[in-house]
Design a protein around this motif. Structure first.
Motif, PDB file in Angstrom:
ATOM      1  N   ARG A 129      -3.959  -6.233  -7.564  1.00 46.38           N
ATOM      2  CA  ARG A 129      -4.492  -5.243  -8.508  1.00 46.38           C
ATOM      3  C   ARG A 129      -5.605  -4.422  -7.855  1.00 46.38           C
ATOM      4  N   GLU A 130      -6.449  -5.084  -7.072  1.00 42.50           N
ATOM      5  CA  GLU A 130      -7.548  -4.378  -6.416  1.00 42.50           C
ATOM      6  C   GLU A 130      -6.992  -3.364  -5.412  1.00 42.50           C
ATOM      7  N   LEU A 131      -5.976  -3.785  -4.659  1.00 41.45           N
ATOM      8  CA  LEU A 131      -5.353  -2.882  -3.683  1.00 41.45           C
ATOM      9  C   LEU A 131      -4.763  -1.665  -4.403  1.00 41.45           C
ATOM     10  N   GLU A 132      -4.085  -1.927  -5.493  1.00 40.42           N
ATOM     11  CA  GLU A 132      -3.475  -0.845  -6.278  1.00 40.42           C
ATOM     12  C   GLU A 132      -4.537   0.150  -6.745  1.00 40.42           C
ATOM     13  N   GLY A 133      -5.668  -0.393  -7.205  1.00 37.46           N
ATOM     14  CA  GLY A 133      -6.756   0.451  -7.713  1.00 37.46           C
ATOM     15  C   GLY A 133      -7.381   1.304  -6.608  1.00 37.46           C
ATOM     16  N   VAL A 134      -7.591   0.676  -5.448  1.00 41.25           N
ATOM     17  CA  VAL A 134      -8.202   1.390  -4.319  1.00 41.25           C
ATOM     18  C   VAL A 134      -7.311   2.565  -3.897  1.00 41.25           C
ATOM     19  N   ILE A 135      -6.010   2.296  -3.815  1.00 37.58           N
ATOM     20  CA  ILE A 135      -5.065   3.350  -3.410  1.00 37.58           C
ATOM     21  C   ILE A 135      -5.005   4.450  -4.469  1.00 37.58           C
ATOM     22  N   HIS A 136      -4.971   4.037  -5.708  1.00 39.59           N
ATOM     23  CA  HIS A 136      -4.879   5.002  -6.807  1.00 39.59           C
ATOM     24  C   HIS A 136      -6.057   5.985  -6.754  1.00 39.59           C
ATOM     25  N   ARG A 137      -7.242   5.412  -6.554  1.00 34.01           N
ATOM     26  CA  ARG A 137      -8.442   6.272  -6.492  1.00 34.01           C
ATOM     27  C   ARG A 137      -8.393   7.179  -5.268  1.00 34.01           C
ATOM     28  N   ALA A 138      -7.956   6.612  -4.135  1.00 33.45           N
ATOM     29  CA  ALA A 138      -7.924   7.404  -2.899  1.00 33.45           C
ATOM     30  C   ALA A 138      -6.940   8.565  -3.031  1.00 33.45           C
ATOM     31  N   VAL A 139      -5.776   8.287  -3.637  1.00 32.19           N
ATOM     32  CA  VAL A 139      -4.780   9.353  -3.794  1.00 32.19           C
ATOM     33  C   VAL A 139      -5.301  10.422  -4.761  1.00 32.19           C
ATOM     34  N   ALA A 164       0.843  -1.211   0.000  1.00 34.63           N
ATOM     35  CA  ALA A 164       0.000   0.000   0.000  1.00 34.63           C
ATOM     36  C   ALA A 164       0.872   1.252   0.000  1.00 34.63           C
ATOM     37  N   SER A 165       1.916   1.272   0.825  1.00 33.31           N
ATOM     38  CA  SER A 165       2.692   2.520   0.875  1.00 33.31           C
ATOM     39  C   SER A 165       3.473   2.739  -0.420  1.00 33.31           C
ATOM     40  N   GLN A 166       3.901   1.653  -1.069  1.00 33.18           N
ATOM     41  CA  GLN A 166       4.548   1.823  -2.385  1.00 33.18           C
ATOM     42  C   GLN A 166       3.557   2.368  -3.407  1.00 33.18           C
ATOM     43  N   PHE A 167       2.330   1.859  -3.354  1.00 33.74           N
ATOM     44  CA  PHE A 167       1.323   2.332  -4.309  1.00 33.74           C
ATOM     45  C   PHE A 167       0.954   3.791  -4.032  1.00 33.74           C
ATOM     46  N   VAL A 168       0.926   4.158  -2.738  1.00 35.83           N
ATOM     47  CA  VAL A 168       0.645   5.561  -2.391  1.00 35.83           C
ATOM     48  C   VAL A 168       1.736   6.443  -3.002  1.00 35.83           C
ATOM     49  N   LYS A 169       2.983   6.013  -2.817  1.00 41.79           N
ATOM     50  CA  LYS A 169       4.124   6.793  -3.324  1.00 41.79           C
ATOM     51  C   LYS A 169       4.026   6.978  -4.849  1.00 41.79           C
ATOM     52  N   ARG A 170       3.773   5.841  -5.529  1.00 41.29           N
ATOM     53  CA  ARG A 170       3.680   5.898  -6.996  1.00 41.29           C
ATOM     54  C   ARG A 170       2.553   6.807  -7.454  1.00 41.29           C
ATOM     55  N   SER A 171       1.372   6.630  -6.837  1.00 42.41           N
ATOM     56  CA  SER A 171       0.214   7.426  -7.268  1.00 42.41           C
ATOM     57  C   SER A 171       0.430   8.892  -6.936  1.00 42.41           C
ATOM     58  N   ALA A 172       1.024   9.157  -5.765  1.00 35.27           N
ATOM     59  CA  ALA A 172       1.255  10.552  -5.368  1.00 35.27           C
ATOM     60  C   ALA A 172       2.182  11.230  -6.381  1.00 35.27           C
ATOM     61  N   GLU A 173       3.200  10.486  -6.815  1.00 40.32           N
ATOM     62  CA  GLU A 173       4.114  11.051  -7.829  1.00 40.32           C
ATOM     63  C   GLU A 173       3.352  11.332  -9.113  1.00 40.32           C
ATOM     64  N   GLU A 174       2.532  10.352  -9.496  1.00 47.46           N
ATOM     65  CA  GLU A 174       1.780  10.497 -10.747  1.00 47.46           C
ATOM     66  C   GLU A 174       0.868  11.724 -10.716  1.00 47.46           C
ATOM     67  N   PHE A 175       0.236  11.962  -9.562  1.00 42.98           N
ATOM     68  CA  PHE A 175      -0.692  13.095  -9.465  1.00 42.98           C
ATOM     69  C   PHE A 175      -0.015  14.367  -8.965  1.00 42.98           C
ATOM     70  N   GLY A 176       1.294  14.282  -8.790  1.00 47.88           N
ATOM     71  CA  GLY A 176       2.031  15.468  -8.324  1.00 47.88           C
ATOM     72  C   GLY A 176       1.637  15.887  -6.919  1.00 47.88           C
ATOM     73  N   LYS A 177       1.298  14.880  -6.054  1.00 52.48           N
ATOM     74  CA  LYS A 177       0.928  15.190  -4.664  1.00 52.48           C
ATOM     75  C   LYS A 177       1.984  14.574  -3.757  1.00 52.48           C
ATOM     76  N   GLY A 178       2.881  15.372  -3.256  1.00 50.65           N
ATOM     77  CA  GLY A 178       3.960  14.798  -2.438  1.00 50.65           C
ATOM     78  C   GLY A 178       3.527  14.495  -1.017  1.00 50.65           C
ATOM     79  N   GLY A 179       4.227  13.576  -0.372  1.00 47.98           N
ATOM     80  CA  GLY A 179       4.097  13.361   1.071  1.00 47.98           C
ATOM     81  C   GLY A 179       2.782  12.825   1.595  1.00 47.98           C
ATOM     82  N   ILE A 180       2.056  12.029   0.821  1.00 46.79           N
ATOM     83  CA  ILE A 180       0.803  11.467   1.347  1.00 46.79           C
ATOM     84  C   ILE A 180       1.096  10.228   2.192  1.00 46.79           C
TER      85      ILE A 180
END
Ligand SMILES: Nc1ncnc2c1ncn2[C@@H]1O[C@H](COP(=O)(O)OP(=O)(O)OP(=O)(O)O)[C@@H](O)[C@H]1O
Ligand SMILES: [Mg+2]
Length: 345
Positions: A226-236, A190-206
């Motif tokens: 995949r489901e976990l990745e999707g949930v995090i992506h949407r949340a970020v 989850a924290s890796q996916f948060v990091k990746r999604s945050a970078e993608e959306f230009g939102k640092g430090g989530i």
């Protein structure tokens, strides 16, 4: 750590056990069969097998067996010579030729029809193929990796998959554990996916709150990583602040305890917009529904088959056959019993 190792996140015992086999699987010339529920990382593993070995400088060619139209399979796999049929104005190379020296990844091998199964069996036996319209066979050096999210043994018993091909493919079997059998990997993933999604959306430090982590740990994840990745992506994507709370994650707080509500699997919309005819889409949807329904039910009843079958109003043996079909093992749902090593890994 080499690049392929970094792509595979997880430090649970059963995950590391499968991961440690990768260099060996890669060195061997034999066929690898990767089984695992949807979203467990089968394609990621297939790529890791390719990129961890000597073939990494050569192509990795994925073949989605479910999307290959029956009448084009031979042409796609073996190509054709000029004039092989009306409209064959030039020679066309097939995927076996493209993958020469590298890896051919047969994804969703369980969807391959009987005719295609016999053609594939012949290439695996002879190590050569013949393009359509050609009189000459061509030798190939291709590593075959196949993936399935259905239990191929069940399909063999049901006479939907050739037994001889199954044995040809299953030389080096790998079973990827479902996410619920390695829950300790959830926070890191989850924290890796948060990091990746945050970078993608230009939102640092989530960050994830402890409540969010608890919520993720308590969920069964029928769609796995995949489901976990999707949930995090949407949340970020929707996040307003710097902390993701439990309420920001689009998963149920608790597994349902009473009657089973219709569950719409994550990614269903993707399936709907995938190209593919009505029949193919319908089969896929029914498959997704069955898997999600069974996962939910087993999770609710903590792996107790009798109770789950009763709730589904199905005869116990028919219920068990359904579990086999989807490669689900009741023990990975039991709170008391930890998954047996050989079973999850
Ligand atoms: N161990 C892992 N570490 C990091 N990411 C992972 C891991 N396992 C899976 N993923 C990610 O989860 C997603 C699904 O993985 P993948 O496509 O390999 O699954 P699959 O088993 O092939 O699924 P399906 O059966 O639905 O085709 C991908 O985005 C992948 O990068
Ligand atoms: Mg896949």
């Amino acid at each position: 750590m080499s690049h392929w190792e970094e792509t595979l996140i997880g430090t649970s015992r059963c995950f590391l056990q499968v991961k440690s086999k990768i260099p060996l699987l890669s060195r061997s010339k034999s066929t690898v069969l990767i089984s695992g529920e949807t979203g467990t990382g089968k394609e990621l593993f297939a790529r890791a097998i390719h990129y961890s070995g000597e073939r990494k400088g050569k192509p990795f060619v994925p073949v989605n067996c479910a999307a290959l139209p029956d009448h084009l399979i031979e042409n796609e796999l073996f190509g054709h010579s000029k004039g092989a049929f009306t409209g064959a104005l030039i020679e066309k190379h097939g995927l076996f030729h493209e993958a020469d020296g590298g890896t051919l990844f047969f994804d969703e091998i369980n969807s391959l029809n009987m005719v295609a199964q016999s053609k594939l069996l012949r290439v695996l036996q002879d190590q050569e193929f013949r393009p359509l319209g050609s009189t000459k066979s061509r030798a190939v050096d291709v590593k075959i990796v196949a993936a399935t999210n259905a239990d191929l043994r069940y399909l063999v018993d049901a006479r939907q998959f050739r037994e001889d091909l199954f044995y040809r493919l299953n030389v080096l079997p790998v079973v990827l554990p479902p996410l619920r059998a390695r829950r300790e990997d959830i926070p890191e993933l989850a924290s890796q996916f948060v990091k990746r999604s945050a970078e993608e959306f230009g939102k640092g430090g989530i960050q994830l709150s402890s409540g969010a982590i608890t919520k993720m740990m308590n969920y069964a994840w029928p769609g796995n990583v995949r489901e976990l990745e999707g949930v995090i992506h949407r949340a970020v994507a929707m996040a307003m602040g710097e902390t993701l709370e439990a309420s920001d994650l689009d998963v149920p707080d608790h597994e349902p305890t009473g009657s089973i509500a219709m569950y719409v699997p994550d990614g269903l919309e993707e399936i709907l917009i995938e190209q593919g005819g009505f029949q193919e889409t319908k089969t896929k949807m029914i498959d997704e529904f069955e898997r999600a329904y069974l996962t939910k039910l087993l999770s609710t009843h903590q792996g107790n088959i009798s109770k789950a079958a009763r709730a589904a109003r199905k005869e116990r043996r028919a219920f068990q056959r359904l579990l086999h079909k989807h490669g689900l093992d009741r023990r990975t749902f039991s709170a008391a019993e930890q998954p047996v090593e050989t079973l999850a890994c």
